[in-house]
Design a protein around this motif. Sequence first.
Motif, PDB file in Angstrom:
ATOM      1  N   THR A  91      51.058  35.978  25.596  1.00 26.68           N
ATOM      2  CA  THR A  91      51.722  37.453  26.031  1.00 26.68           C
ATOM      3  C   THR A  91      50.405  38.249  25.995  1.00 26.68           C
ATOM      4  O   THR A  91      49.560  38.444  24.932  1.00 26.68           O
ATOM      5  N   ALA A  92      50.238  39.168  27.214  1.00 28.19           N
ATOM      6  CA  ALA A  92      49.261  40.087  27.658  1.00 28.19           C
ATOM      7  C   ALA A  92      49.206  40.715  28.653  1.00 28.19           C
ATOM      8  O   ALA A  92      50.072  40.156  29.538  1.00 28.19           O
ATOM      9  N   THR A  93      48.421  41.850  29.116  1.00 30.27           N
ATOM     10  CA  THR A  93      48.492  42.274  30.265  1.00 30.27           C
ATOM     11  C   THR A  93      47.447  41.206  31.119  1.00 30.27           C
ATOM     12  O   THR A  93      46.202  41.327  30.523  1.00 30.27           O
ATOM     13  N   TYR A  94      47.644  41.024  32.124  1.00 33.65           N
ATOM     14  CA  TYR A  94      46.654  40.099  32.745  1.00 33.65           C
ATOM     15  C   TYR A  94      46.124  40.905  34.017  1.00 33.65           C
ATOM     16  O   TYR A  94      46.787  41.479  34.833  1.00 33.65           O
ATOM     17  N   TYR A  95      44.860  40.765  34.117  1.00 41.12           N
ATOM     18  CA  TYR A  95      43.849  41.603  35.123  1.00 41.12           C
ATOM     19  C   TYR A  95      43.317  40.490  36.052  1.00 41.12           C
ATOM     20  O   TYR A  95      42.596  39.734  35.599  1.00 41.12           O
ATOM     21  N   CYS A  96      43.270  41.094  37.373  1.00 33.66           N
ATOM     22  CA  CYS A  96      42.645  40.375  38.402  1.00 33.66           C
ATOM     23  C   CYS A  96      41.103  41.011  38.583  1.00 33.66           C
ATOM     24  O   CYS A  96      41.229  42.335  38.578  1.00 33.66           O
ATOM     25  N   ALA A  97      40.290  40.410  38.775  1.00 32.41           N
ATOM     26  CA  ALA A  97      38.857  41.197  39.149  1.00 32.41           C
ATOM     27  C   ALA A  97      37.939  40.451  40.027  1.00 32.41           C
ATOM     28  O   ALA A  97      38.422  39.159  40.347  1.00 32.41           O
ATOM     29  N   ALA A  98      37.262  41.192  40.689  1.00 30.12           N
ATOM     30  CA  ALA A  98      36.308  40.416  41.696  1.00 30.12           C
ATOM     31  C   ALA A  98      34.901  40.925  41.743  1.00 30.12           C
ATOM     32  O   ALA A  98      34.651  41.918  41.178  1.00 30.12           O
ATOM     33  N   ARG A  99      34.161  40.108  42.244  1.00 33.57           N
ATOM     34  CA  ARG A  99      32.790  40.452  42.426  1.00 33.57           C
ATOM     35  C   ARG A  99      32.176  39.937  43.680  1.00 33.57           C
ATOM     36  O   ARG A  99      32.749  38.882  44.026  1.00 33.57           O
ATOM     37  N   ASP A 100      31.025  40.424  44.345  1.00 37.35           N
ATOM     38  CA  ASP A 100      30.352  39.679  45.191  1.00 37.35           C
ATOM     39  C   ASP A 100      29.607  38.714  44.620  1.00 37.35           C
ATOM     40  O   ASP A 100      29.323  38.729  43.395  1.00 37.35           O
ATOM     41  N   ASN A 101      29.414  37.407  45.250  1.00 35.10           N
ATOM     42  CA  ASN A 101      28.817  36.268  44.764  1.00 35.10           C
ATOM     43  C   ASN A 101      27.621  36.503  44.187  1.00 35.10           C
ATOM     44  O   ASN A 101      27.237  35.678  43.160  1.00 35.10           O
ATOM     45  N   ASP A 102      26.718  37.679  44.555  1.00 35.79           N
ATOM     46  CA  ASP A 102      25.356  37.645  43.857  1.00 35.79           C
ATOM     47  C   ASP A 102      25.335  38.664  42.966  1.00 35.79           C
ATOM     48  O   ASP A 102      24.381  39.111  42.274  1.00 35.79           O
ATOM     49  N   ARG A 103      26.614  38.973  42.224  1.00 32.36           N
ATOM     50  CA  ARG A 103      26.607  39.915  41.083  1.00 32.36           C
ATOM     51  C   ARG A 103      26.901  39.069  40.106  1.00 32.36           C
ATOM     52  O   ARG A 103      27.762  38.179  40.020  1.00 32.36           O
ATOM     53  N   ALA A 104      26.682  39.625  38.694  1.00 31.72           N
ATOM     54  CA  ALA A 104      27.283  39.080  37.572  1.00 31.72           C
ATOM     55  C   ALA A 104      28.361  39.887  36.772  1.00 31.72           C
ATOM     56  O   ALA A 104      29.156  39.127  36.172  1.00 31.72           O
ATOM     57  N   ASP A 105      28.307  41.231  37.071  1.00 29.41           N
ATOM     58  CA  ASP A 105      29.486  41.785  36.716  1.00 29.41           C
ATOM     59  C   ASP A 105      30.675  41.845  37.697  1.00 29.41           C
ATOM     60  O   ASP A 105      30.510  41.614  38.832  1.00 29.41           O
ATOM     61  N   PHE A 106      31.823  42.332  36.983  1.00 30.09           N
ATOM     62  CA  PHE A 106      33.128  42.445  37.814  1.00 30.09           C
ATOM     63  C   PHE A 106      33.134  43.992  38.304  1.00 30.09           C
ATOM     64  O   PHE A 106      33.970  44.746  37.233  1.00 30.09           O
ATOM     65  N   PRO A 107      33.034  44.596  39.388  1.00 32.47           N
ATOM     66  CA  PRO A 107      33.043  46.020  39.451  1.00 32.47           C
ATOM     67  C   PRO A 107      34.498  46.279  40.050  1.00 32.47           C
ATOM     68  O   PRO A 107      35.025  47.633  39.925  1.00 32.47           O
ATOM     69  N   TYR A 108      35.044  45.409  40.554  1.00 38.43           N
ATOM     70  CA  TYR A 108      36.648  45.573  41.192  1.00 38.43           C
ATOM     71  C   TYR A 108      37.691  44.943  40.302  1.00 38.43           C
ATOM     72  O   TYR A 108      37.718  43.957  39.967  1.00 38.43           O
ATOM     73  N   TRP A 109      38.711  45.870  40.002  1.00 35.28           N
ATOM     74  CA  TRP A 109      39.901  45.666  38.864  1.00 35.28           C
ATOM     75  C   TRP A 109      41.106  45.927  39.595  1.00 35.28           C
ATOM     76  O   TRP A 109      41.507  46.997  40.317  1.00 35.28           O
ATOM     77  N   GLY A 110      42.152  45.086  39.298  1.00 39.28           N
ATOM     78  CA  GLY A 110      43.392  45.393  39.902  1.00 39.28           C
ATOM     79  C   GLY A 110      44.183  46.266  38.698  1.00 39.28           C
ATOM     80  O   GLY A 110      43.554  46.519  37.516  1.00 39.28           O
ATOM     81  N   GLN A 111      45.494  46.807  38.720  1.00 37.48           N
ATOM     82  CA  GLN A 111      46.024  47.523  37.875  1.00 37.48           C
ATOM     83  C   GLN A 111      46.571  46.579  36.672  1.00 37.48           C
ATOM     84  O   GLN A 111      46.955  47.332  35.722  1.00 37.48           O
TER      85      GLN A 111
END
Length: 119
Positions: A91-111
Amino acid sequence: QVALVESGGGSVQAGGSLTLSCIASGFTHGSYCMAWFRQAPGKKREGVASRCTFGGSTYIGDSVKGRFTSSLDNAKNTLYLQMNSVKPDDTATYYCAARDNDRADFPYWGQGTQVTVSS
């Protein structure tokens, strides 16, 4: 600008199954990674699964290994999370995230989408 839209959350009984989807839009190239994270009230955010296009790295968290699987449909820019044998601890809020392949962090997030597992 990259946008992510999750769907598929809801309520399910322990032992049941649920499939989450995340559609990405706005990537101007095909080399990216998408991931699922989750966060329960009072707990730290946890990485659940990730996949990258063009055969890049994959990840599945220890707490869901053997029960959850992820898949990435490159043509649809969609990441799926198949959740089987779910437990109340899922049980949790599940978030989708995305990044360009050459990045280590995820700058893009869903709601986020809520998943509630009842015992």
